[in-house]
Design a protein around this motif. Sequence first.
Motif, PDB file in Angstrom:
ATOM      1  N   PHE A 211      25.994 -69.165   2.380  1.00 41.52           N
ATOM      2  CA  PHE A 211      26.519 -70.373   3.473  1.00 41.52           C
ATOM      3  C   PHE A 211      26.132 -71.405   2.680  1.00 41.52           C
ATOM      4  N   ASN A 212      25.867 -71.758   1.288  1.00 43.98           N
ATOM      5  CA  ASN A 212      25.382 -72.818   0.569  1.00 43.98           C
ATOM      6  C   ASN A 212      24.304 -73.700   1.564  1.00 43.98           C
ATOM      7  N   PRO A 226      28.257 -77.183  11.038  1.00 44.85           N
ATOM      8  CA  PRO A 226      29.398 -77.746  11.986  1.00 44.85           C
ATOM      9  C   PRO A 226      30.404 -76.884  12.090  1.00 44.85           C
ATOM     10  N   SER A 227      30.675 -76.267  11.089  1.00 43.03           N
ATOM     11  CA  SER A 227      32.104 -75.731  10.811  1.00 43.03           C
ATOM     12  C   SER A 227      32.190 -74.441  11.564  1.00 43.03           C
ATOM     13  N   ILE A 228      31.241 -73.775  12.257  1.00 41.54           N
ATOM     14  CA  ILE A 228      31.262 -72.786  12.983  1.00 41.54           C
ATOM     15  C   ILE A 228      31.432 -73.119  14.730  1.00 41.54           C
ATOM     16  N   PHE A 256      33.961 -70.233   8.779  1.00 40.39           N
ATOM     17  CA  PHE A 256      33.123 -71.454   8.389  1.00 40.39           C
ATOM     18  C   PHE A 256      33.485 -72.200   6.942  1.00 40.39           C
ATOM     19  N   ARG A 257      32.950 -72.949   6.640  1.00 38.02           N
ATOM     20  CA  ARG A 257      33.011 -74.048   5.243  1.00 38.02           C
ATOM     21  C   ARG A 257      31.791 -73.984   4.755  1.00 38.02           C
ATOM     22  N   LYS A 258      31.451 -73.945   3.503  1.00 36.25           N
ATOM     23  CA  LYS A 258      30.395 -73.906   2.796  1.00 36.25           C
ATOM     24  C   LYS A 258      30.068 -75.584   2.492  1.00 36.25           C
ATOM     25  N   SER A 259      31.055 -76.349   2.682  1.00 34.02           N
ATOM     26  CA  SER A 259      30.909 -77.794   2.384  1.00 34.02           C
ATOM     27  C   SER A 259      31.889 -78.487   3.300  1.00 34.02           C
ATOM     28  N   PRO A 260      31.907 -79.434   3.807  1.00 42.13           N
ATOM     29  CA  PRO A 260      32.942 -80.347   4.378  1.00 42.13           C
ATOM     30  C   PRO A 260      34.402 -80.353   3.752  1.00 42.13           C
ATOM     31  N   GLU A 264      38.298 -73.242   4.196  1.00 44.74           N
ATOM     32  CA  GLU A 264      37.493 -72.203   5.345  1.00 44.74           C
ATOM     33  C   GLU A 264      37.576 -70.717   4.821  1.00 44.74           C
ATOM     34  N   GLU A 265      36.638 -70.127   5.071  1.00 41.17           N
ATOM     35  CA  GLU A 265      36.272 -68.748   4.849  1.00 41.17           C
ATOM     36  C   GLU A 265      36.213 -67.892   6.024  1.00 41.17           C
ATOM     37  N   THR A 266      36.820 -66.590   6.192  1.00 40.72           N
ATOM     38  CA  THR A 266      36.511 -65.671   7.249  1.00 40.72           C
ATOM     39  C   THR A 266      35.731 -64.528   6.889  1.00 40.72           C
ATOM     40  N   ARG A 267      34.645 -64.264   7.127  1.00 38.05           N
ATOM     41  CA  ARG A 267      33.762 -63.081   7.208  1.00 38.05           C
ATOM     42  C   ARG A 267      33.639 -62.231   8.197  1.00 38.05           C
TER      43      ARG A 267
END
Length: 267
Positions: A211-212, A226-228, A256-260, A264-267
């Motif tokens: 998640f960086n 914040p991305s979740i 989520f995003r690892k940075s702004p 976007e990634e989906t896991r």
Amino acid sequence: MMTSQNDLPGRGKPAFLMNGGAMGALIRSYPWASSPLGPAEDWPISLKTLVGLMLGSTQPMFIVWGPHRVWLHNDAMTPLMGKKHPGALGQQALDTVWSEARESLAPMFASVFAGTPVQMDDISLELDRHGKLEEAHFSFSYTPVREDSGEVSGLFGACTDTTATVMADRRRSEEIVRQRRLFEQAPGFIIIMREPDHVVEFVNDAHRRMFNSDSWSGKPLREAFPSIEGQGFFELLDKVYATGETFEANGAEVRFRKSPDAPEETR
């Protein structure tokens, strides 16, 4: 025949030494006439008043008086003194009673006898209370006692032995360090948060890679990640905190995003 207000009828002892438990009895029977303080009935009013206050208190208290730094204490203080009780009574506080801690205590005593009070929430001392030097912790206050002339004649102290609390906190801290070393090596990602705001206290290496999250420590999770938002995870954390009930999920999807600026990634 007139009786002094400082005398106990039928005992010939000063009234300010009335009661006071075991230490009251010891102070009444002590041969003060042959000590630097002289006969108890001749003590200054300030010392008599403090001794009466000390003996009537359930808090550990002590007095260090005069140029010889003579030590007196009450019943509540005796458990803190170990084998030093009862022999400490009437002895020199720094040179005899607490000689092993003289280097630490002497500057504070000097400050008080110069007119400056001293208070500490925690002091660590190596004391010989049970036949060997051991680490001891106290919270205490030292207050200068002045005569009408303004001269400081004594030190009035109140203290609490915090050794057990400090040692318990240390053991908990050491256990947390050991636990987190194990967590750091875990193959799955782990995060630890402090409630009620889900403030991030720890993430392991697997979490940082996923998640960086290197910079999350000390931040509420809503700020750190914040991305979740909008996926129900913050609400689940709120519920777990409010109810104390465990929540488990298998195969739950998270976006989520690892940075702004990251995709976007989906896991």
